[in-house]
Design a protein around this motif. Structure first.
Motif, PDB file in Angstrom:
ATOM      1  N   LEU A 131       0.825  -1.212   0.000  1.00  0.00           N
ATOM      2  CA  LEU A 131       0.000   0.000   0.000  1.00  0.00           C
ATOM      3  C   LEU A 131       0.860   1.263   0.000  1.00  0.00           C
ATOM      4  O   LEU A 131       0.351   2.354  -0.269  1.00  0.00           O
ATOM      5  CB  LEU A 131      -0.942   0.002   1.205  1.00  0.00           C
ATOM      6  N   ILE A 132       2.155   1.111   0.265  1.00  0.00           N
ATOM      7  CA  ILE A 132       3.036   2.292   0.230  1.00  0.00           C
ATOM      8  C   ILE A 132       3.141   2.860  -1.185  1.00  0.00           C
ATOM      9  O   ILE A 132       3.482   4.035  -1.356  1.00  0.00           O
ATOM     10  CB  ILE A 132       4.447   1.976   0.766  1.00  0.00           C
ATOM     11  N   ILE A 133       2.849   2.036  -2.207  1.00  0.00           N
ATOM     12  CA  ILE A 133       2.991   2.516  -3.593  1.00  0.00           C
ATOM     13  C   ILE A 133       1.936   3.562  -3.944  1.00  0.00           C
ATOM     14  O   ILE A 133       2.060   4.240  -4.959  1.00  0.00           O
ATOM     15  CB  ILE A 133       2.926   1.358  -4.607  1.00  0.00           C
ATOM     16  N   VAL A 134       0.907   3.692  -3.100  1.00  0.00           N
ATOM     17  CA  VAL A 134      -0.068   4.772  -3.307  1.00  0.00           C
ATOM     18  C   VAL A 134       0.645   6.117  -3.229  1.00  0.00           C
ATOM     19  O   VAL A 134       0.235   7.105  -3.848  1.00  0.00           O
ATOM     20  CB  VAL A 134      -1.210   4.678  -2.272  1.00  0.00           C
ATOM     21  N   ASN A 135       1.735   6.144  -2.449  1.00  0.00           N
ATOM     22  CA  ASN A 135       2.610   7.324  -2.347  1.00  0.00           C
ATOM     23  C   ASN A 135       1.848   8.577  -1.903  1.00  0.00           C
ATOM     24  O   ASN A 135       1.972   9.648  -2.495  1.00  0.00           O
ATOM     25  CB  ASN A 135       3.311   7.579  -3.684  1.00  0.00           C
ATOM     26  N   ASP A 136       1.060   8.398  -0.844  1.00  0.00           N
ATOM     27  CA  ASP A 136       0.282   9.520  -0.301  1.00  0.00           C
ATOM     28  C   ASP A 136       0.786   9.913   1.087  1.00  0.00           C
ATOM     29  O   ASP A 136       0.020  10.343   1.940  1.00  0.00           O
ATOM     30  CB  ASP A 136      -1.200   9.158  -0.241  1.00  0.00           C
ATOM     31  N   GLY A 137       2.096   9.749   1.303  1.00  0.00           N
ATOM     32  CA  GLY A 137       2.662  10.065   2.609  1.00  0.00           C
ATOM     33  C   GLY A 137       2.385   8.995   3.646  1.00  0.00           C
ATOM     34  O   GLY A 137       2.544   9.243   4.848  1.00  0.00           O
ATOM     35  N   GLY A 138       1.972   7.820   3.183  1.00  0.00           N
ATOM     36  CA  GLY A 138       1.747   6.700   4.091  1.00  0.00           C
ATOM     37  C   GLY A 138       0.352   6.611   4.663  1.00  0.00           C
ATOM     38  O   GLY A 138       0.084   5.724   5.485  1.00  0.00           O
ATOM     39  N   LEU A 139      -0.566   7.486   4.240  1.00  0.00           N
ATOM     40  CA  LEU A 139      -1.906   7.493   4.823  1.00  0.00           C
ATOM     41  C   LEU A 139      -2.638   6.171   4.576  1.00  0.00           C
ATOM     42  O   LEU A 139      -3.251   5.601   5.490  1.00  0.00           O
ATOM     43  CB  LEU A 139      -2.728   8.663   4.266  1.00  0.00           C
ATOM     44  N   THR A 140      -2.590   5.673   3.337  1.00  0.00           N
ATOM     45  CA  THR A 140      -3.274   4.421   3.010  1.00  0.00           C
ATOM     46  C   THR A 140      -2.614   3.244   3.708  1.00  0.00           C
ATOM     47  O   THR A 140      -3.289   2.364   4.255  1.00  0.00           O
ATOM     48  CB  THR A 140      -3.276   4.193   1.488  1.00  0.00           C
ATOM     49  N   PHE A 141      -1.283   3.236   3.709  1.00  0.00           N
ATOM     50  CA  PHE A 141      -0.555   2.165   4.395  1.00  0.00           C
ATOM     51  C   PHE A 141      -0.871   2.169   5.878  1.00  0.00           C
ATOM     52  O   PHE A 141      -1.127   1.116   6.476  1.00  0.00           O
ATOM     53  CB  PHE A 141       0.942   2.322   4.179  1.00  0.00           C
ATOM     54  N   ASN A 142      -0.856   3.323   6.513  1.00  0.00           N
ATOM     55  CA  ASN A 142      -1.140   3.414   7.945  1.00  0.00           C
ATOM     56  C   ASN A 142      -2.561   2.972   8.259  1.00  0.00           C
ATOM     57  O   ASN A 142      -2.822   2.387   9.321  1.00  0.00           O
ATOM     58  CB  ASN A 142      -0.930   4.842   8.443  1.00  0.00           C
ATOM     59  N   MET A 143      -3.482   3.229   7.326  1.00  0.00           N
ATOM     60  CA  MET A 143      -4.858   2.785   7.510  1.00  0.00           C
ATOM     61  C   MET A 143      -4.922   1.257   7.521  1.00  0.00           C
ATOM     62  O   MET A 143      -5.601   0.641   8.355  1.00  0.00           O
ATOM     63  CB  MET A 143      -5.749   3.332   6.387  1.00  0.00           C
ATOM     64  N   GLY A 144      -4.193   0.644   6.578  1.00  0.00           N
ATOM     65  CA  GLY A 144      -4.141  -0.815   6.546  1.00  0.00           C
ATOM     66  C   GLY A 144      -3.465  -1.383   7.779  1.00  0.00           C
ATOM     67  O   GLY A 144      -3.921  -2.381   8.350  1.00  0.00           O
ATOM     68  N   ALA A 145      -2.380  -0.756   8.209  1.00  0.00           N
ATOM     69  CA  ALA A 145      -1.672  -1.211   9.401  1.00  0.00           C
ATOM     70  C   ALA A 145      -2.540  -1.060  10.643  1.00  0.00           C
ATOM     71  O   ALA A 145      -2.514  -1.904  11.546  1.00  0.00           O
ATOM     72  CB  ALA A 145      -0.373  -0.421   9.563  1.00  0.00           C
ATOM     73  N   HIS A 146      -3.330   0.019  10.691  1.00  0.00           N
ATOM     74  CA  HIS A 146      -4.238   0.241  11.820  1.00  0.00           C
ATOM     75  C   HIS A 146      -5.287  -0.865  11.883  1.00  0.00           C
ATOM     76  O   HIS A 146      -5.593  -1.385  12.965  1.00  0.00           O
ATOM     77  CB  HIS A 146      -4.918   1.603  11.677  1.00  0.00           C
ATOM     78  N   PHE A 147      -5.819  -1.235  10.723  1.00  0.00           N
ATOM     79  CA  PHE A 147      -6.807  -2.316  10.683  1.00  0.00           C
ATOM     80  C   PHE A 147      -6.193  -3.624  11.167  1.00  0.00           C
ATOM     81  O   PHE A 147      -6.798  -4.361  11.964  1.00  0.00           O
ATOM     82  CB  PHE A 147      -7.334  -2.495   9.253  1.00  0.00           C
ATOM     83  N   MET A 148      -4.977  -3.925  10.709  1.00  0.00           N
ATOM     84  CA  MET A 148      -4.313  -5.161  11.110  1.00  0.00           C
ATOM     85  C   MET A 148      -4.006  -5.180  12.608  1.00  0.00           C
ATOM     86  O   MET A 148      -4.015  -6.232  13.244  1.00  0.00           O
ATOM     87  CB  MET A 148      -3.010  -5.336  10.325  1.00  0.00           C
ATOM     88  N   GLY A 149      -3.763  -3.999  13.165  1.00  0.00           N
ATOM     89  CA  GLY A 149      -3.386  -3.926  14.565  1.00  0.00           C
ATOM     90  C   GLY A 149      -4.554  -3.847  15.530  1.00  0.00           C
ATOM     91  O   GLY A 149      -4.374  -4.075  16.728  1.00  0.00           O
ATOM     92  N   THR A 150      -5.748  -3.541  15.031  1.00  0.00           N
ATOM     93  CA  THR A 150      -6.891  -3.358  15.931  1.00  0.00           C
ATOM     94  C   THR A 150      -7.990  -4.400  15.730  1.00  0.00           C
ATOM     95  O   THR A 150      -8.839  -4.561  16.600  1.00  0.00           O
ATOM     96  CB  THR A 150      -7.508  -1.962  15.740  1.00  0.00           C
ATOM     97  N   ASN A 151      -7.998  -5.096  14.599  1.00  0.00           N
ATOM     98  CA  ASN A 151      -9.017  -6.109  14.360  1.00  0.00           C
ATOM     99  C   ASN A 151      -8.748  -7.329  15.246  1.00  0.00           C
ATOM    100  O   ASN A 151      -7.658  -7.892  15.209  1.00  0.00           O
ATOM    101  CB  ASN A 151      -8.999  -6.507  12.875  1.00  0.00           C
ATOM    102  N   TRP A 152      -9.740  -7.732  16.031  1.00  0.00           N
ATOM    103  CA  TRP A 152      -9.511  -8.786  17.019  1.00  0.00           C
ATOM    104  C   TRP A 152      -9.232 -10.141  16.362  1.00  0.00           C
ATOM    105  O   TRP A 152      -8.496 -10.965  16.920  1.00  0.00           O
ATOM    106  CB  TRP A 152     -10.687  -8.906  17.980  1.00  0.00           C
ATOM    107  N   ILE A 153      -9.794 -10.360  15.193  1.00  0.00           N
ATOM    108  CA  ILE A 153      -9.529 -11.621  14.493  1.00  0.00           C
ATOM    109  C   ILE A 153      -8.065 -11.682  14.072  1.00  0.00           C
ATOM    110  O   ILE A 153      -7.392 -12.705  14.240  1.00  0.00           O
ATOM    111  CB  ILE A 153     -10.452 -11.765  13.262  1.00  0.00           C
TER     112      ILE A 153
END
Length: 226
Positions: free
Chosen positions: A38-60
């Protein structure tokens, strides 16, 4: 219960565990590669951080992390046990050993390739996973998510770490070239119609996934992704 334990401590049992855990770790590679890419979106990491946030907070996902580490540990332990077992079975080396006549060099070097990957995993986990799960990421992005992307940018300013990641992905590629099809074979999923497809898919998987992983630190180091 004793017979069950003996079955998994036997040579076949060890290989079975390697096959099952190997396929599980392969599925993890796909998910991890997708999130990181997702870093290839090249938006300063916003999309990547969103994905990382989901991976880090989803209980499954968090529950599966426990399974992942258990599978990884089992894969490492059984891998080393197989290496030592194979060496013990051949204590005396032949005067002329033409191993290349029967197998590829990387098939005979899984212990070495696995050790290199283990060193890489220790560095990778200490740099990213420990920080994101325990010590905390010091900054947040414009969306209020922990800025793991900023940690990546800072990490990959170090050319030695970039080199380590690239070499580790070369090791991963060779590890997968042997392990992908071997996992299916160990589990008995062999068929004259499907085995060539599995081997063909495994070959390209072993090239493409490590290549994507290797390119990420390179493009960040060169400043193409900011």
């Amino acid at each position: 219960m004793a017979s069950f334990g003996n079955a998994f401590s036997s040579s076949i049992g060890k290989k079975l565990i390697m096959g099952i855990t190997g396929l599980f770790l392969i599925s993890f590679l796909v998910v991890h590669c997708f999130i990181n890419s997702l870093i290839i979106v090249n938006d300063g990491g916003l999309t990547f951080n969103m994905g990382a946030h989901f991976m880090g907070t989803n209980w499954i996902i968090r529950a599966m992390e426990v399974v992942l580490f258990a599978g990884l540990l089992a894969h490492i332990v059984q891998g080393f046990r197989l290496v030592f077992q194979n060496r013990a079975a051949r204590p005396e080396r032949y005067a002329v050993n033409n191993g290349a006549a029967n197998s590829k060099w990387y098939s005979r070097s899984m212990g070495l390739l696995g050790t290199l990957l283990l060193i890489f995993l220790i560095v990778h986990i200490s740099k990213f996973w420990v920080m994101s799960r325990f010590t905390g990421i010091p900054t947040v992005d414009a969306n209020g998510n922990h800025d793991l992307f900023a940690v990546m940018v800072e990490t990959f300013k170090n050319p030695w770490l970039v080199l380590l990641y690239v070499l580790a992905m070369v090791s991963l590629a060779y590890h997968l070239l042997h392990g992908f099809s071997s996992a299916f074979q160990t589990l008995g999923w062999n068929h004259k119609k499907y085995t060539p497809l599995i081997k063909g898919f495994g070959f390209w998987f072993s090239i493409i996934i490590p290549l994507i992983f290797a390119l990420m630190p390179i493009v960040m180091y060169l400043g193409y992704i900011k």
